[in-house]
Scaffold this motif. Sequence first.
Motif, PDB file in Angstrom:
ATOM      1  N   ILE A 135      36.861  94.353  63.589  1.00 32.75           N
ATOM      2  CA  ILE A 135      35.673  95.345  63.161  1.00 32.75           C
ATOM      3  C   ILE A 135      35.012  96.140  64.220  1.00 32.75           C
ATOM      4  O   ILE A 135      34.570  97.192  64.216  1.00 32.75           O
ATOM      5  CB  ILE A 135      34.793  94.824  62.167  1.00 32.75           C
ATOM      6  CG1 ILE A 135      35.536  94.640  60.844  1.00 32.75           C
ATOM      7  CG2 ILE A 135      33.140  95.459  62.163  1.00 32.75           C
ATOM      8  CD1 ILE A 135      35.133  93.329  59.621  1.00 32.75           C
ATOM      9  N   THR A 136      34.253  95.200  64.934  1.00 28.84           N
ATOM     10  CA  THR A 136      33.709  95.698  66.006  1.00 28.84           C
ATOM     11  C   THR A 136      34.286  97.076  66.927  1.00 28.84           C
ATOM     12  O   THR A 136      34.059  97.168  68.136  1.00 28.84           O
ATOM     13  CB  THR A 136      33.298  94.656  67.148  1.00 28.84           C
ATOM     14  OG1 THR A 136      33.943  93.756  67.377  1.00 28.84           O
ATOM     15  CG2 THR A 136      32.242  93.558  66.057  1.00 28.84           C
ATOM     16  N   LEU A 137      35.768  97.037  66.781  1.00 21.66           N
ATOM     17  CA  LEU A 137      36.714  97.786  67.666  1.00 21.66           C
ATOM     18  C   LEU A 137      36.796  99.514  66.740  1.00 21.66           C
ATOM     19  O   LEU A 137      37.564  99.763  66.971  1.00 21.66           O
ATOM     20  CB  LEU A 137      38.134  97.578  68.220  1.00 21.66           C
ATOM     21  CG  LEU A 137      37.867  96.020  69.644  1.00 21.66           C
ATOM     22  CD1 LEU A 137      39.686  95.863  69.453  1.00 21.66           C
ATOM     23  CD2 LEU A 137      37.379  96.937  70.277  1.00 21.66           C
ATOM     24  N   GLY A 138      36.569  99.098  65.428  1.00 24.40           N
ATOM     25  CA  GLY A 138      36.062 100.115  64.565  1.00 24.40           C
ATOM     26  C   GLY A 138      37.020 100.229  64.037  1.00 24.40           C
ATOM     27  O   GLY A 138      37.469 101.366  63.197  1.00 24.40           O
ATOM     28  N   ALA A 139      37.936  99.093  63.389  1.00 21.41           N
ATOM     29  CA  ALA A 139      39.275  99.030  62.214  1.00 21.41           C
ATOM     30  C   ALA A 139      38.524  99.129  60.991  1.00 21.41           C
ATOM     31  O   ALA A 139      37.903  99.047  61.054  1.00 21.41           O
ATOM     32  CB  ALA A 139      40.597  98.238  62.672  1.00 21.41           C
ATOM     33  N   GLY A 140      39.743 100.180  60.265  1.00 22.02           N
ATOM     34  CA  GLY A 140      39.427 100.364  58.969  1.00 22.02           C
ATOM     35  C   GLY A 140      40.259  99.154  58.100  1.00 22.02           C
ATOM     36  O   GLY A 140      40.905  98.315  59.061  1.00 22.02           O
ATOM     37  N   LYS A 141      39.722  99.382  56.770  1.00 21.26           N
ATOM     38  CA  LYS A 141      40.366  98.344  56.113  1.00 21.26           C
ATOM     39  C   LYS A 141      41.762  98.535  56.621  1.00 21.26           C
ATOM     40  O   LYS A 141      42.328  97.278  56.319  1.00 21.26           O
ATOM     41  CB  LYS A 141      39.834  98.805  54.960  1.00 21.26           C
ATOM     42  CG  LYS A 141      38.594  97.826  54.325  1.00 21.26           C
ATOM     43  CD  LYS A 141      38.449  98.572  52.768  1.00 21.26           C
ATOM     44  CE  LYS A 141      37.042  97.193  52.606  1.00 21.26           C
ATOM     45  NZ  LYS A 141      36.775  98.217  50.905  1.00 21.26           N
ATOM     46  N   ASN A 142      42.175  99.362  55.881  1.00 14.62           N
ATOM     47  CA  ASN A 142      44.077  99.317  56.592  1.00 14.62           C
ATOM     48  C   ASN A 142      44.591  99.149  57.441  1.00 14.62           C
ATOM     49  O   ASN A 142      45.171  97.424  57.433  1.00 14.62           O
ATOM     50  CB  ASN A 142      44.198 100.158  55.804  1.00 14.62           C
ATOM     51  CG  ASN A 142      44.343 101.259  54.524  1.00 14.62           C
ATOM     52  OD1 ASN A 142      44.459  99.814  53.571  1.00 14.62           O
ATOM     53  ND2 ASN A 142      44.481 102.297  53.982  1.00 14.62           N
ATOM     54  N   ARG A 143      44.042  99.513  58.670  1.00 14.38           N
ATOM     55  CA  ARG A 143      43.837  98.421  59.589  1.00 14.38           C
ATOM     56  C   ARG A 143      44.181  97.434  60.027  1.00 14.38           C
ATOM     57  O   ARG A 143      45.097  96.319  60.934  1.00 14.38           O
ATOM     58  CB  ARG A 143      43.356  99.182  60.719  1.00 14.38           C
ATOM     59  CG  ARG A 143      44.536  99.569  62.531  1.00 14.38           C
ATOM     60  CD  ARG A 143      43.215 100.001  62.868  1.00 14.38           C
ATOM     61  NE  ARG A 143      44.136 101.345  63.133  1.00 14.38           N
ATOM     62  CZ  ARG A 143      44.958 101.913  64.001  1.00 14.38           C
ATOM     63  NH1 ARG A 143      45.429 101.189  64.965  1.00 14.38           N
ATOM     64  NH2 ARG A 143      45.249 102.941  63.787  1.00 14.38           N
ATOM     65  N   ILE A 144      43.311  96.599  59.158  1.00 14.99           N
ATOM     66  CA  ILE A 144      42.516  94.941  59.888  1.00 14.99           C
ATOM     67  C   ILE A 144      43.767  94.806  58.981  1.00 14.99           C
ATOM     68  O   ILE A 144      44.274  93.616  59.663  1.00 14.99           O
ATOM     69  CB  ILE A 144      41.363  95.025  58.567  1.00 14.99           C
ATOM     70  CG1 ILE A 144      40.512  95.761  59.796  1.00 14.99           C
ATOM     71  CG2 ILE A 144      41.001  93.249  58.406  1.00 14.99           C
ATOM     72  CD1 ILE A 144      38.806  95.499  59.116  1.00 14.99           C
TER      73      ILE A 144
END
Lengths: 229, 332
Positions: A135-144
């Motif tokens: 999350i803190t690296l900027g990943a969105g829901k799908n990328r997570i």
Amino acid sequence: MDYLYEGFLNAFVLLFNGHDETWDAIYTTVRVSSLSIFFSLLVGLPLGFFMGHYDFPGKRHMRAVVDTLLALPTVVVGLLVYAFITRRGPFGDMGLLFNVSGIVVGQFILVIPIVISLTATGIESLDERLRPTLITLGAGKNRIIVSTLYEARFAIMTAAVTAYGRAISEVGVSMMVGGNIKWHTRTITTAITLETGKGEFAMGIALGIVLLLLGFTVNWLLIFFRKRA
Amino acid sequence: MKKYIYELDNVEHGYGKFRLLVPELKIVRGTSLGLAGPNGCGKSTLMRLLAGLEEPASGRLLYLPEGRKRHSVTMLQQDAFLLKRKVYDNVVYGLRARGEKFNLKEFVAEALSMVNLDPEKFMGRKWHQLSGGEAQRVALAARIILKPEVLLLDEPVANVDEESSRIISEAIRTMKSRHNTTVVVSSHDLTWLASVTENIIKLSNGKILGSGNSNILDLRWIKGRDLLWHATLPGGATIFSSGPRSGETVAVLHPDDIILSRKKPAGTSAQNCLEGVVKLMVTENSGVIRVEAEVSGKIFNIHITKASASRMQLYPGSKAYLLFKATSIVWQ
């Protein structure tokens, strides 16, 4: 003991001379098991991810059910699938009985709890810092979701390999649903059962060797992935 | 552009019995703020709130570039965590999440160089082929590459060697000066924290106890027969304080309220006169000298001027007496 010695010798002859019937059973086994694993991964991975990643009411009970199904006897699955796909059953018109597709369905039911349970365990055992890091690296829901599955890749491969081992070695579903039809639905395990019953040890031993080799490969992969995980 | 990047107003958050209370906190854009305090005081909770990983249970937390932007705040958690992939893939992850596709290798090389890791040597290494300090620096590079507006670092030097600690300090200063990044750092190490930040706030039991080098007297206080309360330091010495009011639980002693003396003073009105040994002397950004003195097993911070230090001929290792009134201890 001569018959055993002779059986081993003939087994190697059958394997290395490309005995059609023997190799057809091997081919059917690999085909059926691969198809059932493909579909079980397709359905089981998202379900395993969901169960391991999210908290929801009834999760523990659902997990208990899935874990119980890990020890599902193959003949019980065979019986259930048979009951559903027999001519009188609700899916009788689909022509699955005594067909490769029927065995695939049976093996799918047999191995999907393994895929779900081991995937969920793999996701649950990921480092708890993973999600906040993504999350803190900027990943969105799908990328997570994709990254989480990728981080659990060794556990997922372990699930797939374990499931494959279960599928290739089962006999109940293949026998009851496939019917052990020569050149059609005969797999390694059903062929061994039949040939041993007939006293034809050579083919039984040949297929047994192949099964052991497959089992060894599967276990070697399992050890490898567990070590990497 | 607004002066403050964060504004916290009556923020309350917690887990179980723990509660973090922040009546008011404003963080100025482009500055560096240190969070100090013992384990479990609420530093990481405050960090997680600032990172947007959690929403406060109550109160108002404003991030002022109009709502939280996913790519403008990043945080390095305590104990470096790397994804199970190569160093290159770890560092480039955030850029890929932003959808950037060009010159990625150059950006990774630049970020690795900033944390003093040779890009040629480290880019292809796997996560398990790094030492603890290297892993921490790779994790920091993965944040630096994003050139964030806010960089949150939770105990970044807790488990690293001196060299890594120095490199991390340098990277923080570079981020601030080159990209005007607002940096919030938490650490136990007050000396290190003072060297990389402009302001420090102290936390204890989930409360902010003022700024700077305040001494938090987290001791077992007992009410005496008179109006005074007393507590025993780890080495056996006793200190006295005026009593707390209802709801006040933490005793704080400001470093400006302590007088240092090389000789044992007699006939003073101060209730507390404790013998100690000077452990460290650091010149602060403001010009005052912060003296760390060990008294009966506890470290106290004292502020003195350069002139006083020179007149007293005070050096690390010197014996000194600390004097302060019971009423100098403030309860919060």
